[in-house]
Motif scaffolding. Structure first.
Motif, PDB file in Angstrom:
ATOM      1  N   LEU A   1     -74.647 111.958  70.904  1.00  0.00           N
ATOM      2  CA  LEU A   1     -74.995 113.316  70.486  1.00  0.00           C
ATOM      3  C   LEU A   1     -73.781 114.041  69.900  1.00  0.00           C
ATOM      4  CD1 LEU A   1     -77.295 114.478  73.416  1.00  0.00           C
ATOM      5  CD2 LEU A   1     -77.986 114.019  71.067  1.00  0.00           C
ATOM      6  N   ALA A   2     -72.655 113.910  70.565  1.00  0.00           N
ATOM      7  CA  ALA A   2     -71.429 114.551  70.081  1.00  0.00           C
ATOM      8  C   ALA A   2     -71.020 113.972  68.732  1.00  0.00           C
ATOM      9  CB  ALA A   2     -70.299 114.393  71.098  1.00  0.00           C
ATOM     10  N   ALA A   3     -71.168 112.663  68.550  1.00  0.00           N
ATOM     11  CA  ALA A   3     -70.804 112.021  67.279  1.00  0.00           C
ATOM     12  C   ALA A   3     -71.721 112.488  66.147  1.00  0.00           C
ATOM     13  CB  ALA A   3     -70.857 110.504  67.417  1.00  0.00           C
ATOM     14  N   VAL A   4     -73.017 112.625  66.419  1.00  0.00           N
ATOM     15  CA  VAL A   4     -73.956 113.105  65.390  1.00  0.00           C
ATOM     16  C   VAL A   4     -73.582 114.521  64.965  1.00  0.00           C
ATOM     17  CG1 VAL A   4     -76.360 113.820  64.993  1.00  0.00           C
ATOM     18  CG2 VAL A   4     -75.874 111.598  66.040  1.00  0.00           C
ATOM     19  N   VAL A   5     -73.308 115.386  65.944  1.00  0.00           N
ATOM     20  CA  VAL A   5     -72.931 116.767  65.630  1.00  0.00           C
ATOM     21  C   VAL A   5     -71.599 116.791  64.882  1.00  0.00           C
ATOM     22  CG1 VAL A   5     -72.243 118.982  66.639  1.00  0.00           C
ATOM     23  CG2 VAL A   5     -74.286 117.811  67.469  1.00  0.00           C
ATOM     24  N   ALA A   6     -70.645 115.992  65.315  1.00  0.00           N
ATOM     25  CA  ALA A   6     -69.332 115.963  64.653  1.00  0.00           C
ATOM     26  C   ALA A   6     -69.460 115.477  63.211  1.00  0.00           C
ATOM     27  CB  ALA A   6     -68.376 115.062  65.433  1.00  0.00           C
ATOM     28  N   LEU A   7     -70.207 114.401  62.998  1.00  0.00           N
ATOM     29  CA  LEU A   7     -70.375 113.865  61.648  1.00  0.00           C
ATOM     30  C   LEU A   7     -71.090 114.870  60.748  1.00  0.00           C
ATOM     31  CD1 LEU A   7     -69.922 111.461  59.786  1.00  0.00           C
ATOM     32  CD2 LEU A   7     -72.145 110.563  60.539  1.00  0.00           C
ATOM     33  N   ALA A   8     -72.156 115.473  61.251  1.00  0.00           N
ATOM     34  CA  ALA A   8     -72.891 116.471  60.462  1.00  0.00           C
ATOM     35  C   ALA A   8     -71.993 117.663  60.143  1.00  0.00           C
ATOM     36  CB  ALA A   8     -74.143 116.921  61.210  1.00  0.00           C
ATOM     37  N   THR A   9     -71.223 118.096  61.118  1.00  0.00           N
ATOM     38  CA  THR A   9     -70.318 119.237  60.926  1.00  0.00           C
ATOM     39  C   THR A   9     -69.277 118.929  59.870  1.00  0.00           C
ATOM     40  OG1 THR A   9     -70.677 119.948  63.215  1.00  0.00           O
ATOM     41  CG2 THR A   9     -68.693 120.772  62.125  1.00  0.00           C
ATOM     42  N   LEU A  10     -68.674 117.772  59.959  1.00  0.00           N
ATOM     43  CA  LEU A  10     -67.639 117.370  59.003  1.00  0.00           C
ATOM     44  C   LEU A  10     -68.209 117.209  57.596  1.00  0.00           C
ATOM     45  CD1 LEU A  10     -64.676 116.540  58.640  1.00  0.00           C
ATOM     46  CD2 LEU A  10     -65.360 114.205  59.189  1.00  0.00           C
TER      47      LEU A  10
END
Length: 186
Positions: free
Chosen positions: A155-164
């Motif tokens: 979940l954190a990786a999905v949010v981080a990738l989308a944010t970036l």
């Protein structure tokens, strides 16, 4: 009696809700924090529905609504980080993206003129992913929806990738538009 001011009033109330939300998160009061976050989300849907249904859209609302969303998300991420429930690197990434977007829009206003925000589909997905992560963490902290430990890094990786990616998208898209607008001025 005209009620075209109602969506903006609801948005302002949502912005004010950031204070008690932060207070609850900082004090570890996760159940009231969850209900405040849910109420804020419902108010976001309500003001948008009213504005669309009755044609009560305004420039003020177009500026205040995303600011209210960002304020509540920022409070959510910061409060959860202070409570040890959100990794600092992810909070820093979310804040850095928002700071870059804000700096870019302020620079646009200074160099070009009035700024017309046009959220991209990717930006909307990022906001949705961030909201869902905050709500998932609050559900977990309240013991209402325990997720397996291995799902949190995903979940954190999905949010981080989308944010970036959405941050880069905004920089590139608006950078190209700004260059075109500046060329028109010269």
């Amino acid at each position: 009696m005209k009620l075209d001011w109602l969506p903006n009033a609801i948005t302002i109330v949502r912005m004010v809700m950031a204070l008690p939300l932060f207070w609850c998160l900082a004090r570890g009061l996760f159940e009231p924090a969850f209900w405040l976050a849910l109420l804020a989300g419902a108010s976001d849907a309500l003001d948008g529905a009213l504005a669309k249904r009755f044609g009560w859209r305004s420039r003020t609302g177009a500026l205040l609504d995303p600011l209210a969303d960002k304020l509540l998300l920022s409070v959510g991420f910061l409060g959860l980080w202070l409570g040890g429930a959100m990794p600092g690197w992810l909070v820093a990434l979310v804040f850095a993206r928002d700071l870059v977007i804000l700096s870019g829009s302020l620079t646009w206003w200074q160099k070009i003129g009035p700024f017309e925000p046009e959220p991209s589909l990717l930006g909307k997905f990022t906001t949705l992913a961030q909201i869902l992560l905050v709500l998932a963490v609050l559900l977990q902290l309240n013991g209402w929806w325990p997720l397996p430990a291995q799902s949190w890094p995903v979940l954190a990786a999905v949010v981080a990738l989308a944010t970036l990616v959405s941050g880069l998208d905004y920089v590139i898209r608006y950078g190209i538009r700004a260059a075109r607008e500046l060329r028109k001025k010269t």
